[in-house]
Design an enzyme around this catalytic site. Sequence first.
Site, PDB file in Angstrom:
ATOM      1  N   LYS A  13       0.716  -1.211  -0.210  1.00  0.00           N
ATOM      2  CA  LYS A  13       0.076  -0.009  -0.357  1.00  0.00           C
ATOM      3  C   LYS A  13       0.936   1.267  -0.061  1.00  0.00           C
ATOM      4  CE  LYS A  13      -0.604   0.553   4.939  1.00  0.00           C
ATOM      5  NZ  LYS A  13       0.099   0.826   4.975  1.00  0.00           N
ATOM      6  N   ASP A  44      -3.528   6.948   4.266  1.00  0.00           N
ATOM      7  CA  ASP A  44      -2.955   6.066   4.778  1.00  0.00           C
ATOM      8  C   ASP A  44      -4.144   5.847   5.709  1.00  0.00           C
ATOM      9  OD1 ASP A  44      -1.774   3.490   4.943  1.00  0.00           O
ATOM     10  OD2 ASP A  44       0.214   4.642   6.290  1.00  0.00           O
ATOM     11  N   GLN A  92      -8.194  -5.155   9.192  1.00  0.00           N
ATOM     12  CA  GLN A  92      -7.516  -4.851   9.820  1.00  0.00           C
ATOM     13  C   GLN A  92      -7.220  -3.168  10.832  1.00  0.00           C
ATOM     14  OE1 GLN A  92      -2.560  -5.304   8.627  1.00  0.00           O
ATOM     15  NE2 GLN A  92      -3.674  -5.106   7.072  1.00  0.00           N
ATOM     16  N   ARG A 103       1.841 -10.795  10.540  1.00  0.00           N
ATOM     17  CA  ARG A 103       3.026 -10.254  10.483  1.00  0.00           C
ATOM     18  C   ARG A 103       4.452 -11.206   9.639  1.00  0.00           C
ATOM     19  NH1 ARG A 103       1.764  -6.011   9.488  1.00  0.00           N
ATOM     20  NH2 ARG A 103      -0.554  -7.458   9.376  1.00  0.00           N
TER      21      ARG A 103
END
Length: 672
Positions: A29, A216, A247, A604
Site C-alpha cells: 500500500k 493511509d 485490519q 506479520r
Amino acid sequence: MATLNPRQHQAVRHLDGPCLVLAGAGSGKTRVITNKIAYLIEVCGIAPHNIAAVTFTNKAAREMKQRVGELLTGKNAKGLQVSTFHTLGLNIIRQELTALGFKPNFSIFDAQDSAALIKELLRRDFGDDGGIIQQMQWQISRWKSALITPAEAPTEAGDDATLVAAAALYERYQRALKAYNAVDFDDLIMLPARLFMDHAEVQERWQNKIRYLLVDEYQDTNASQYQLIRCLTGVRGALTVVGDDDQSIYAWRGAEPENMLLLQRDYPTLSVIKLEQNYRSSGRILKAANALIKNNSHVFEDKRLWSELGYGDPIKVITLRNDEHEAEQVISELVSHKFKHRTKFRDYAILYRSNHQSRLFERSLREQRVPYYLSGGTSFFSHSEVKDMMAYLRLLVNPDDDAAFLRVVNTPRREIGPTTLEKLGNYAGERQLSLFAASFELGLEQCLNEKGVQRVRRFTRWLVETGDRAQRGDPLAAVKDVIREVNYEAWLNDSSKDLKQAEKRMANVWELVTWMQRLYENSQEDKTLAELVNHMSLMDMLDRNDADEAGDCVTLMTLHAAKGLEFPHVFLVGVEEEILPHRVSVEEGNIEEERRLAYVGITRAQKTLTISLCARRKRAGELLEVEASRFLEELPEEDLEWRGIGQQIDPEERQERGQAHLANLRGLLGTS
C-alpha cells in the site's frame, strides 16, 4: 511504475473521481501512495505544495516522505505535505488563529496535562476528583472525536447523571483551555473540522490549497478525521484512501471502520480497487489468514490474499502445561530455530494480546541470555527531567499555560508551596485569569502574604525577561539560559538518589537541547522558539510508541503495536479463550475485532508462524484450566502441526536444542 503489479498500477493512475484502495496485509500500500504522489507531480502537473498525504504515526509519515524523495528529485518534492493527521490539523490551526480566536504561541496539552486540568476542575467543583479523572477524560475525548461541542454535550448526555456531570465538566474544561491559550490532542482535529463546517470561505481556501489528498490506514479514522477529509476534498473528490477493513483494530480508541461505508454514501462515484497479492508471507500463512478472516462480516467483497513466495512450512501449534512452561518452551523453540537456521535475533517476534503477558517471556529471555526489545518502553519524553524542561519552554512561549506553570513553579524549589499555589489558583479562578497573569494583579496582595507575593512575582518576572530574550535572540541560546539560570543541574544532584543517576538525567536534558538544535538547523526557514516547542510537544505525543528496536534483539510487543510490521519468524502466544479473544470483548460482542487482531498477528509472519497455548494458566494466584481459542478451529487443519502435551520430543531434536542453548551461551560469553 514498472515495478507495480496491474492492480497497483490501476490505483496509481486512477484520477477520475475518489478512489478507495482495499489493500490487504503486505500488499504494497505504501508503494501505491508514494508512486501516486510522484505520478500526480510528474505526469499530472500538480504542484507539490497542493498535495497532502496523511497517516497516523510520525514513523509512517517519515517512511512515506523518504520513499517519495527517492522517486522524485529534491526540487520536485519541495512543499509536499506528508504528515500525520494531527500535524496537518496543527498547521491549519496555526494559519487560522484569528478565525479560531487563539493568540500566537498557543500550547498543546498532552494527556497528562489534560488529566491535571480535569483533576483541578473536579477539585474546585466537588472538593475531590472521586477517582473519575480517567473516565471524564475519556468521555470528553469521545465527544471531541465525534465533533460534539460543549454546547451540544448536555443533549447527548440525556438523563444519565454521569454524562450530565461530564458535559458540565467539558464546558469548563474547554473554557479553561481557551483561557490558557491551549489546545489538547483531540482539538488538533476537531477545531479545523468544525472551523470548515462553520465557515465556508475558510473551507474553500483550504480546498484550493490542497488539490489532492491521500490518506493511509483509512480504516483507523474516527468521525472527526473523516469530516476533516470531507471538508478538504469537497465535491471535487480529489481523494485516494488506502485501507484494510480486515485490519481495523482500534475501535477502542475511536476508530470507525463504518467510515468505509460512508465513503460509498458520500462519494457515489467512488472506485474500489483491491490489492490481494501479498509480498510478505508464504502461501500457507496466507491460506490460514484467509480462512480465519472469512468468518467476519465484510463491507466489501472478501479479499483473498495470495503470494508467489512458495507454500512454506506448516504452522506449529504448541500446547503447554501452564504459562511458565509456555514462556520456557517458546524461548527454547526460538533459540533452537536460530541455531539451526543461522538467523539473527532480530528476525523473531513474540506477539501477545495484552502487555501483562510479556513478564514471563522477559524472564525466560533473560535466563537464556537472549537480548530483547520490549515495545512500549519508557518514552524519552516521559522522563521527569525532560518534562520539566519542556514545561519551562512551553511557559516561555505561552506564559498562560497553567499546566506548565504548576509543574515548574517550584522545580527547583523556590519556597512556593501548595498553600501559596492554592490561593493563587483560587484568585486566578475568580478573576478568570491564568496563574501567570494573576501574579501581577494588585488584588493578589489581599490573598497572599508579602513573602508569597514576592516569591511568585520573582518567578513570573524572570519568565517575562527570559521569554523576551528568546523572542528577540537565538532560541537555542534561550534554552541553554533557562537550564543555567534555574541551576537545574544542581537541582538534579540534590534530588537524585546518587550522582550517577543525576548525570544520566542531565544527559537527557542535553539530548533534548541537541534534538532541538538539529531541528532548528535542518529546517528550511528559521524557526521561532514557539514553533520548535510546538513541534517537540507533538513529537512527544505521537512518538511514544514509535521507538525502533536497537541492535540484534528479539522483539516483544502487543498485537496492536505490531500492526504495520513484519518479521521472518513470529510466535503468537496465549491463543486461548478470554485472552485471544479477550474476555471483555467477548462480553461486549466485539468478537470480530478480536478476530481481526488474530489476523494481524498471523499476517506479520513472513516465513514461519508458531502458535502457543496453555492447558492451565495462573489467574489471581490460582492455576486454572483454560480453553483453546475458537480461532484455532477456524484455521485449516491440514496446515497445522500440533505439538506439546502428550507428545514426546524426538531425541535428535532434544540434542539439537541442547546444542543451540550451549552455542547461544558461548556466543554471548565470547568463548569458543
